[in-house]
Design a protein around this motif. Structure first.
Motif, short mmCIF file in Angstrom:
data_model
loop_
_atom_site.label_atom_id
_atom_site.label_comp_id
_atom_site.label_asym_id
_atom_site.label_seq_id
_atom_site.Cartn_x
_atom_site.Cartn_y
_atom_site.Cartn_z
N VAL A 359 63.91 116.38 97.36
CA VAL A 359 62.64 117.11 97.47
C VAL A 359 62.90 118.53 97.94
CG1 VAL A 359 60.44 117.21 98.70
CG2 VAL A 359 61.29 115.02 97.85
N LYS A 360 63.87 118.69 98.84
CA LYS A 360 64.22 120.03 99.33
C LYS A 360 64.75 120.90 98.19
CE LYS A 360 65.27 118.74 104.13
NZ LYS A 360 66.32 118.67 105.17
N ASP A 361 65.55 120.30 97.29
CA ASP A 361 66.06 121.05 96.13
C ASP A 361 64.90 121.57 95.28
OD1 ASP A 361 68.66 120.46 96.90
OD2 ASP A 361 68.78 118.68 95.60
N VAL A 362 63.94 120.72 95.03
CA VAL A 362 62.81 121.09 94.18
C VAL A 362 61.97 122.17 94.85
CG1 VAL A 362 60.66 120.25 93.13
CG2 VAL A 362 62.73 118.86 93.03
N ARG A 363 61.77 122.06 96.17
CA ARG A 363 61.01 123.07 96.89
C ARG A 363 61.69 124.44 96.78
NH1 ARG A 363 59.91 122.00 103.10
NH2 ARG A 363 62.19 122.07 103.11
N ALA A 364 63.01 124.45 96.89
CA ALA A 364 63.74 125.72 96.80
C ALA A 364 63.66 126.31 95.39
CB ALA A 364 65.20 125.50 97.20
N ARG A 365 63.79 125.45 94.39
CA ARG A 365 63.78 125.95 93.00
C ARG A 365 62.39 126.44 92.60
NH1 ARG A 365 67.73 122.21 89.30
NH2 ARG A 365 66.95 123.71 87.76
N CYS A 366 61.35 125.84 93.21
CA CYS A 366 59.97 126.27 92.91
C CYS A 366 59.76 127.74 93.27
CB CYS A 366 58.98 125.39 93.68
SG CYS A 366 58.28 124.07 92.68
N MET A 367 60.50 128.21 94.25
CA MET A 367 60.32 129.58 94.70
C MET A 367 60.86 130.59 93.70
SD MET A 367 58.75 129.20 97.58
CE MET A 367 58.00 127.75 96.82
#
Length: 423
Positions: A359-367
């Protein structure tokens, strides 16, 4: 309390007159009797109150007003009911189907499957109290004024003699649960969620459709009661959208008048509700004649299994197929394809990384990835921040669900980084 007061003598000691005096049955005694639900008492269990004749599981008829011990149904009626044929043939069943068609003859159904769905709705309204479960009937049309509510009211008139009880739709599932629970507690035989304008989803609705008994919260109290689930549930709406688990629990009946303003067209030569009221006895007998004829024939041409609704499918859906009326279940694949929740899930899976992620990976890529951020807009708060908790819950809820040959799967777990997921 009234019944117990009438049948027994209750007294309490009065200090004013220094003697025992008559009194009503204490409320605690009445509550105790109700809580026992007949266990240890000669009090019959009540499954439902019916207002029209019905068939028992063995095909025999409940035709005399009063309590039926074999089914737990209380038949209340003061009108005359014609007798149901003892040994109806397939030709008798075809003639009965013609009678059943009378009030809905001019309704603009899209296909024969949709008309079969309307027949099934009317038959289910009469037989619902003895069925273990029954699907929801959703009546939809492109525009208002097509006759959606009229169809539900016709079915309700067969079962009760009056139009269906209506509850107002709401996007709030908790509020919808309260409204459904109140209608179920009231003992309404037919409950309609009328004029739904949003995708319809409800966990309690799924339970009402498939469980023989449900827990319902009493409004204004911190109290749950268990009641039999015997109501027929319907929904109406323009281009009605059914979501998630409710899709497989729903019979979709489509109408289309193919005019710009259906409510302003010349309309019906007669009012379907008035016709149903005038011919109610004959319509109920026709519905039960079809079911009895099919049972006596040995239930041939039985439809493919329909999970959670086996007895409904075996006796109502299959009977209509046997008569050549079509499959009331309709095009299930089309309904599933139109499920907005499924479409959203497919879009999210296409946008997520092709390699394992947290989930942390996805949050970072969303930015930094606008396309991913757009696909995951459901999880972006008003402040513009990515809601990782809500996204993690979404992954867990849809874990292993296959859509378009793909699924979200959990492939690892670590204390430092949380769960690892993959498509």
């Amino acid at each position: 309390m009234e019944a117990l007061t009438r049948e027994a003598i209750f007294e309490k000691y009065s200090g004013t007159v220094t003697d025992w005096v008559s009194t009503d049955c204490p409320a605690d005694v009445a509550r105790m009797v109700l809580a026992r639900r007949g266990f240890g008492w000669n009090i019959p269990l009540l499954r439902a109150i019916i207002h029209a004749p019905c068939l028992r599981e063995d095909g025999s008829t409940i035709s005399e007003p009063g309590y039926d011990e074999r089914t737990g149904l209380l038949f209340l009626s003061q009108r005359f009911w014609p007798s149901i044929p003892e040994n109806p043939s397939r030709n008798d069943a075809r003639a009965a189907l013609t009678v059943l068609n009378e009030p809905i003859a001019e309704m603009p159904f899209v296909s024969d499957m949709d008309r079969a769905g309307a027949y099934a709705l009317m038959m289910t309204a009469v037989l619902r109290p003895v069925l273990n479960s029954a699907p929801m009937f959703a009546v939809t049309a492109p525009a208002a004024g097509t006759g959606k509510s009229l169809l539900v009211d016709v079915a309700s008139i067969l079962a009760t003699g009056h139009p269906a009880a209506v509850i107002t739709p709401t996007r709030d599932e908790v509020e919808l649960e309260k409204r459904l629970g109140a209608a179920a507690l009231a003992g309404d035989s037919v409950i309609t969620i009328d004029n739904v304008s949003h995708p319809l989803a409800s966990d309690q609705l799924c339970q009402l459709l498939t469980q023989p008994e449900i827990q319902v919260r009493v409004l204004g109290k911190s109290e749950n009661v268990k009641i039999p689930s015997t109501a027929l549930i319907c929904a109406t709406g323009n281009n009605l959208s059914i979501v998630g688990d409710l899709v497989r629990r729903t019979i979709l009946v489509r109408m289309d008048a193919k005019v710009e303003r259906p409510d302003e067209r010349d309309g019906f030569r007669f009012n379907p509700v008035d016709r149903a009221l005038a011919r109610r006895a004959e319509l109920v007998v026709a519905a039960l004649t079809i079911i009895r004829a099919y049972r006596l024939a040995g239930t041939p041409d039985r439809a493919s299994p329909m999970g959670s609704f086996e007895d409904w499918s075996d006796h109502i859906r299959s009977a209509l197929i046997w008569l050549g009326a079509g499959d009331a279940r309709g095009n299930v694949d089309e309904m599933r394809a139109e499920d907005p929740e499924k479409a959203t899930l497919a879009e999210i899976m296409r946008a997520l990384p092709s390699i394992p992620f947290t989930v942390k990976d996805v949050r970072a890529r969303c930015m930094v990835e606008p396309e991913l951020r757009e696909a995951l807009a459901l999880f972006i708060d008003r402040t513009g921040a990515f809601n990782a908790t809500r996204f993690a819950g979404y992954l867990r809820r849809h874990r292993d669900r296959i859509v378009e040959g793909r699924a979200i799967q959990k492939v690892g777990d670590s204390a430092g980084h949380g769960a690892t997921w993959a498509i």
